[in-house]
Design a protein around this motif. Structure first.
Motif, PDB file in Angstrom:
ATOM      1  N   THR A 129      18.072  -4.362 -14.040  1.00 50.22           N
ATOM      2  CA  THR A 129      16.747  -4.235 -14.641  1.00 50.22           C
ATOM      3  C   THR A 129      15.648  -4.401 -13.597  1.00 50.22           C
ATOM      4  O   THR A 129      14.682  -3.628 -13.549  1.00 50.22           O
ATOM      5  N   VAL A 130      15.803  -5.419 -12.743  1.00 51.87           N
ATOM      6  CA  VAL A 130      14.812  -5.663 -11.687  1.00 51.87           C
ATOM      7  C   VAL A 130      14.756  -4.474 -10.727  1.00 51.87           C
ATOM      8  O   VAL A 130      13.667  -4.026 -10.326  1.00 51.87           O
ATOM      9  N   ALA A 131      15.927  -3.944 -10.374  1.00 54.50           N
ATOM     10  CA  ALA A 131      15.968  -2.810  -9.452  1.00 54.50           C
ATOM     11  C   ALA A 131      15.315  -1.575 -10.064  1.00 54.50           C
ATOM     12  O   ALA A 131      14.596  -0.829  -9.379  1.00 54.50           O
ATOM     13  N   ALA A 132      15.546  -1.364 -11.363  1.00 52.46           N
ATOM     14  CA  ALA A 132      14.957  -0.195 -12.032  1.00 52.46           C
ATOM     15  C   ALA A 132      13.433  -0.309 -12.072  1.00 52.46           C
ATOM     16  O   ALA A 132      12.720   0.681 -11.848  1.00 52.46           O
ATOM     17  N   LEU A 133      12.915  -1.519 -12.350  1.00 49.87           N
ATOM     18  CA  LEU A 133      11.462  -1.714 -12.367  1.00 49.87           C
ATOM     19  C   LEU A 133      10.863  -1.522 -10.975  1.00 49.87           C
ATOM     20  O   LEU A 133       9.790  -0.926 -10.818  1.00 49.87           O
ATOM     21  N   ALA A 134      11.549  -2.008  -9.947  1.00 46.08           N
ATOM     22  CA  ALA A 134      11.057  -1.845  -8.577  1.00 46.08           C
ATOM     23  C   ALA A 134      11.005  -0.370  -8.194  1.00 46.08           C
ATOM     24  O   ALA A 134      10.044   0.094  -7.569  1.00 46.08           O
ATOM     25  N   ALA A 135      12.035   0.364  -8.591  1.00 44.62           N
ATOM     26  CA  ALA A 135      12.061   1.804  -8.288  1.00 44.62           C
ATOM     27  C   ALA A 135      10.929   2.519  -9.009  1.00 44.62           C
ATOM     28  O   ALA A 135      10.297   3.432  -8.451  1.00 44.62           O
ATOM     29  N   LYS A 136      10.661   2.113 -10.242  1.00 43.42           N
ATOM     30  CA  LYS A 136       9.575   2.717 -11.013  1.00 43.42           C
ATOM     31  C   LYS A 136       8.230   2.444 -10.348  1.00 43.42           C
ATOM     32  O   LYS A 136       7.373   3.334 -10.250  1.00 43.42           O
ATOM     33  N   ARG A 137       8.022   1.219  -9.867  1.00 40.82           N
ATOM     34  CA  ARG A 137       6.767   0.871  -9.200  1.00 40.82           C
ATOM     35  C   ARG A 137       6.589   1.693  -7.917  1.00 40.82           C
ATOM     36  O   ARG A 137       5.493   2.172  -7.614  1.00 40.82           O
ATOM     37  N   GLU A 138       7.667   1.846  -7.179  1.00 40.45           N
ATOM     38  CA  GLU A 138       7.590   2.621  -5.940  1.00 40.45           C
ATOM     39  C   GLU A 138       7.248   4.075  -6.232  1.00 40.45           C
ATOM     40  O   GLU A 138       6.439   4.700  -5.523  1.00 40.45           O
ATOM     41  N   ALA A 139       7.851   4.626  -7.271  1.00 37.17           N
ATOM     42  CA  ALA A 139       7.574   6.021  -7.624  1.00 37.17           C
ATOM     43  C   ALA A 139       6.122   6.193  -8.046  1.00 37.17           C
ATOM     44  O   ALA A 139       5.461   7.169  -7.667  1.00 37.17           O
ATOM     45  N   LEU A 140       5.601   5.246  -8.849  1.00 36.79           N
ATOM     46  CA  LEU A 140       4.206   5.325  -9.275  1.00 36.79           C
ATOM     47  C   LEU A 140       3.258   5.178  -8.087  1.00 36.79           C
ATOM     48  O   LEU A 140       2.234   5.874  -7.990  1.00 36.79           O
ATOM     49  N   ALA A 141       3.589   4.275  -7.160  1.00 37.05           N
ATOM     50  CA  ALA A 141       2.748   4.080  -5.974  1.00 37.05           C
ATOM     51  C   ALA A 141       2.702   5.348  -5.141  1.00 37.05           C
ATOM     52  O   ALA A 141       1.634   5.729  -4.612  1.00 37.05           O
ATOM     53  N   ALA A 142       3.830   6.034  -5.005  1.00 34.00           N
ATOM     54  CA  ALA A 142       3.875   7.280  -4.239  1.00 34.00           C
ATOM     55  C   ALA A 142       3.028   8.358  -4.899  1.00 34.00           C
ATOM     56  O   ALA A 142       2.290   9.099  -4.234  1.00 34.00           O
ATOM     57  N   LEU A 143       3.093   8.467  -6.212  1.00 36.95           N
ATOM     58  CA  LEU A 143       2.293   9.453  -6.938  1.00 36.95           C
ATOM     59  C   LEU A 143       0.803   9.148  -6.797  1.00 36.95           C
ATOM     60  O   LEU A 143      -0.022  10.056  -6.588  1.00 36.95           O
ATOM     61  N   ASN A 144       0.441   7.882  -6.954  1.00 36.15           N
ATOM     62  CA  ASN A 144      -0.969   7.495  -6.842  1.00 36.15           C
ATOM     63  C   ASN A 144      -1.497   7.756  -5.430  1.00 36.15           C
ATOM     64  O   ASN A 144      -2.653   8.178  -5.253  1.00 36.15           O
ATOM     65  N   ALA A 145      -0.673   7.521  -4.409  1.00 43.77           N
ATOM     66  CA  ALA A 145      -1.105   7.776  -3.027  1.00 43.77           C
ATOM     67  C   ALA A 145      -1.285   9.260  -2.770  1.00 43.77           C
ATOM     68  O   ALA A 145      -2.160   9.676  -1.995  1.00 43.77           O
TER      69      ALA A 145
END
Length: 239
Positions: A129-145
């Motif tokens: 669960t923690v890994a999935a949330l971290a991956a989601k945050r990274e993906a959102l950060a990449a899109l926002n950048a």
């Protein structure tokens, strides 16, 4: 409180049931297992039926009583419950703990191993669960950048989410009412012989029988009245 058990005995033929052949051996195995735990055998239920026969009224009554008393349903061996998929599925779905008498004597080492395996599985689920949330945050950060967006984790539809939450609360209330009604119907067979007694005496009789309230506590006059009122409302409800 000592461990509580409800025993289930099954023989395959009417002749075995009438003669007691096999039943005494099952009873002895269960009583010995319960005694070894320092527990209490609240009641026992006997049945005639093959392993694959899904029609098990006595097993149904044993499951219901075990659920009411928060007891472990025990048989001499697990195969005494039966091998049919429907039977095992019903046992698992009921939420009642069940075991074979030969499984009540697990050593401390076996119990420790089982506990360790369960703990490891919970830790794996948490890590995924923690890994999935971290991956989601990274993906959102990449899109926002990439496009300057302001995406965030969570539900962006605040009002819609509140409406859904409200509906969820209504559904939850309905589910609680349904559970209370189901519990009342399960207790009804044990209340019927007590008709005419005061609520306090009915409560004492249920406590003596080992039956617990839906919350897992002792019965009092008020809790008996609550269940009887619910049953009365069910009896008078339009069909």
């Amino acid at each position: 409180m000592p461990p509580r058990f409800v025993a289930y005995f099954r023989v395959s033929t009417a002749a075995q049931g009438q003669s007691g052949l096999g039943l005494e051996a099952q009873r002895s195995a269960c009583e010995a297992a319960v005694a070894a735990t320092g527990g209490i055998l609240l009641d026992s239920f006997e049945e005639i039926g093959s392993r694959g026969d899904a029609n098990r009224p006595a097993l149904g009554r044993a499951m219901a009583f075990a659920k009411l008393t928060r007891a472990t349903l025990i048989a001499a061996r697990l195969d005494r419950f039966g091998e049919g998929h429907a039977i095992l599925a019903a046992l698992e779905k009921s939420g009642v703990e069940f075991a074979g008498a030969d499984g009540l004597h697990d050593s401390d080492l076996v119990r420790a191993i089982k506990a360790a395996v369960s703990k490891e599985e919970r830790q794996k689920i948490k890590a995924r669960t923690v890994a999935a949330l971290a991956a989601k945050r990274e993906a959102l950060a990449a899109l926002n950048a990439a496009d300057g967006g302001g995406r965030r984790l969570g539900n962006p539809n605040g009002a819609a989410a509140l409406r859904r939450a409200s509906k969820g609360n209504l559904a939850s209330n309905s589910a609680q009412i349904a559970k209370a009604e189901a519990f009342a119907l399960t207790v009804r067979p044990y209340l019927l012989p007590l008709e005419g007694l005061s609520m306090a005496k009915q409560a004492a009789a249920l406590n003596e029988r080992g039956i617990l309230t839906r919350a897992g506590g002792r019965w009092y006059a008020a809790s008996v009245k609550s269940v009887r009122d619910r049953l009365a409302s069910l009896d008078t409800a339009p069909r």
